[in-house]
Design a protein around this motif. Structure first.
Motif, mmCIF file in Angstrom:
data_model
loop_
_atom_site.group_PDB
_atom_site.id
_atom_site.type_symbol
_atom_site.label_atom_id
_atom_site.label_comp_id
_atom_site.label_asym_id
_atom_site.label_seq_id
_atom_site.Cartn_x
_atom_site.Cartn_y
_atom_site.Cartn_z
ATOM 1 N N VAL A 1 6.333 21.707 74.323
ATOM 2 C CA VAL A 1 5.765 21.174 73.076
ATOM 3 C C VAL A 1 6.184 19.718 72.885
ATOM 4 O O VAL A 1 5.380 18.876 72.454
ATOM 5 N N TYR A 2 7.422 19.398 73.224
ATOM 6 C CA TYR A 2 7.871 18.007 73.136
ATOM 7 C C TYR A 2 7.068 17.116 74.075
ATOM 8 O O TYR A 2 6.666 15.997 73.718
ATOM 9 N N GLN A 3 6.830 17.604 75.285
ATOM 10 C CA GLN A 3 6.043 16.822 76.235
ATOM 11 C C GLN A 3 4.628 16.582 75.712
ATOM 12 O O GLN A 3 4.059 15.503 75.877
ATOM 13 N N ALA A 4 4.051 17.600 75.053
ATOM 14 C CA ALA A 4 2.677 17.487 74.559
ATOM 15 C C ALA A 4 2.570 16.573 73.343
ATOM 16 O O ALA A 4 1.561 15.881 73.162
ATOM 17 N N THR A 5 3.612 16.557 72.491
ATOM 18 C CA THR A 5 3.541 15.807 71.234
ATOM 19 C C THR A 5 4.317 14.502 71.270
ATOM 20 O O THR A 5 4.053 13.601 70.462
ATOM 21 N N GLY A 6 5.299 14.381 72.177
ATOM 22 C CA GLY A 6 6.126 13.183 72.232
ATOM 23 C C GLY A 6 7.082 13.056 71.070
ATOM 24 O O GLY A 6 7.616 11.968 70.807
ATOM 25 N N ASP A 7 7.349 14.145 70.389
ATOM 26 C CA ASP A 7 8.202 14.114 69.203
ATOM 27 C C ASP A 7 8.887 15.470 69.059
ATOM 28 O O ASP A 7 8.370 16.497 69.529
ATOM 29 N N TRP A 8 10.066 15.469 68.400
ATOM 30 C CA TRP A 8 10.827 16.711 68.250
ATOM 31 C C TRP A 8 10.496 17.480 66.973
ATOM 32 O O TRP A 8 11.031 18.562 66.750
ATOM 33 N N THR A 9 9.595 16.972 66.143
ATOM 34 C CA THR A 9 9.307 17.628 64.862
ATOM 35 C C THR A 9 8.724 19.026 65.054
ATOM 36 O O THR A 9 9.201 20.005 64.452
ATOM 37 N N LEU A 10 7.690 19.134 65.874
ATOM 38 C CA LEU A 10 7.054 20.440 66.068
ATOM 39 C C LEU A 10 7.963 21.429 66.793
ATOM 40 O O LEU A 10 8.059 22.596 66.378
ATOM 41 N N PRO A 11 8.664 21.037 67.890
ATOM 42 C CA PRO A 11 9.583 21.999 68.509
ATOM 43 C C PRO A 11 10.633 22.528 67.540
ATOM 44 O O PRO A 11 10.926 23.732 67.527
#
Length: 419
Positions: free
Chosen positions: A385-395
């Motif tokens: 999920v981090y790779q897909a979004t580039g951010d730690w918010t969703l993970p």
């Protein structure tokens, strides 16, 4: 009717096996050297999280060396956790077949080999070493409680504290020393990771006298005939609730083991500071791991403790999302107490929800096998999920959902009932 002593219900991989006269004599010979046995337990326990905690501060360097994506990087920590579940399934059979001392020695040797394989110049070796290390740690996880119950029946609680404390101390040491060792070895993450094979080697040497003393016991056990048909924990709703709580709390723990330093460094923190905070997180887990089980054993229902540990973990994760750098030490402390309390509570509920030692052994095997298989998905999913979004918010938001699910199943598992 009085409640059974929880020490008597410690999960024991050899719970349905009775030693013969030769076995009893060998065991007495082993217990005649309690210092040797105690040193072996402490050294083995130091290794039970070392191979996992030593990797996390070095994930970025490992990824750069092999050109790994975030998803592929997460497999560095997910693969060993996956094989914690696989190893937990075979540990009782191995202990019954060859004896606990022999299997523990082999597990330490396998762990040392796995650590060394992991640093070979191949991505396949990186993951293959993780398979070996995870399997070895699983054997240690499953067999240590039964060993303590068998050889220290009158001091099981205090000895459990000793091995749990040593396990956390080993994780803290490795987390704190990984980056300094890398720098000391000329910026070689391979040398830093390989260094910890020495810890496994020292522990294996410490187990040799116990294997030699207990060698007469192997092959002299007989299976105890059960009073009735064995209870199928796999068909029990309560057993599944305990198992899911074990798995969900493992998810939040192994996501942190895999990604906590990376979360900090991605927000501008130095790797040395991130490693120190990660080590502090491991150290502070001692408070929860010691305190929560003591409280749980005095309560008929552990629901308040379920609410406490899940809330603390949720607050800590929310802090990592809102103010990861400015509040890093605070979130690390809150998470550490919640993590230590969570695993301590999960292991204690296995005992408290079991009516006899045989049920405790079966429930422990079920909870650790399924729980660790579930936990292996945590770091992998977070990395993807981090790779897909580039951010730690969703993970992190997904882990908050895990906390909510753990609260629900934990409240059911904490009821004063027996499997």
């Amino acid at each position: 009717m009085s409640r059974p002593d929880s020490d008597q219900l410690l999960p024991d991989a050899e719970a349905d096996v009775r030693p013969s006269a030769e076995g009893i004599a060998a065991r007495r010979a082993l217990l005649a050297h309690p210092v040797v046995l105690l040193v072996g337990i402490v050294l083995a326990s130091l290794n039970m999280r070392a191979a996992l905690a030593s990797v996390s501060p070095l994930v970025s360097e490992i990824s750069s060396t092999f050109g790994l994506s975030s998803t592929a990087s997460s497999l560095v920590t997910s693969v060993p956790v996956l094989f914690l579940g696989v190893g937990a399934a075979i540990a009782p059979w191995l202990a019954r077949r060859f004896g606990t001392e022999v299997v523990l020695l082999c597990a330490l040797v396998l762990l040392g080999i796995g650590i060394l394989v992991r640093v070979l110049p191949s991505v396949f070796a990186l993951y293959g070493g993780g398979v070996l290390a995870g399997t070895a740690i699983a054997l240690l996880n499953v067999l240590m409680p039964g060993l303590i119950k068998r050889d220290f029946p009158d001091r099981a609680a205090s000895m459990t504290s000793v091995y749990t404390g040593a396990m956390i101390a080993g994780a803290t040491l490795c987390a704190a020393a990984s980056v300094p060792l890398e720098k000391a070895f000329g910026n070689s993450w391979q040398a830093s990771l390989a260094f910890w094979s020495l810890l496994a080697a020292v522990a294996a040497v410490a187990w040799l006298p116990q294997v030699l003393i207990a060698r007469g016991r192997t092959g002299h056990e007989v299976r105890v005939a059960p009073a009735g048909p064995p209870r199928s924990v796999w068909r029990s709703a309560l057993a599944w609730q305990v198992t899911l709580f074990m798995g969900l709390q493992s998810v939040w723990t192994y996501v942190l083991i895999a990604w906590m330093p990376t979360i900090f460094t991605d927000h501008g923190m130095s790797r040395s500071t991130a490693g120190a905070i990660f080590a502090f997180n491991n150290l502070i887990q001692v408070a929860g791991a010691f305190g929560v089980p003591l409280l749980a054993g005095r309560m008929r229902s552990q629901r308040p403790l379920v609410a406490l540990v899940t809330s603390m973990v949720a607050v800590g994760y929310a802090g990592l999302m809102i103010a990861p750098v400015s509040g890093a030490w605070l979130w690390s402390a809150v998470l550490g107490i919640g993590q230590g309390g969570g695993v301590g509570l999960a292991l204690t509920m296995i005992v408290l929800r079991s009516g006899d030692a045989q049920t405790a052994a079966r429930l422990s095997g079920m909870a650790q096998t399924v729980g660790y298989l579930l936990a292996a998905a945590g770091p992998l999913t977070a990395g993807a999920v981090y790779q897909a979004t580039g951010d730690w918010t969703l993970p992190i938001s997904l882990v908050l959902g895990v906390c909510a699910a753990a609260l629900v199943v934990g409240l059911f598992a904490a009821r004063d009932r027996k499997v």
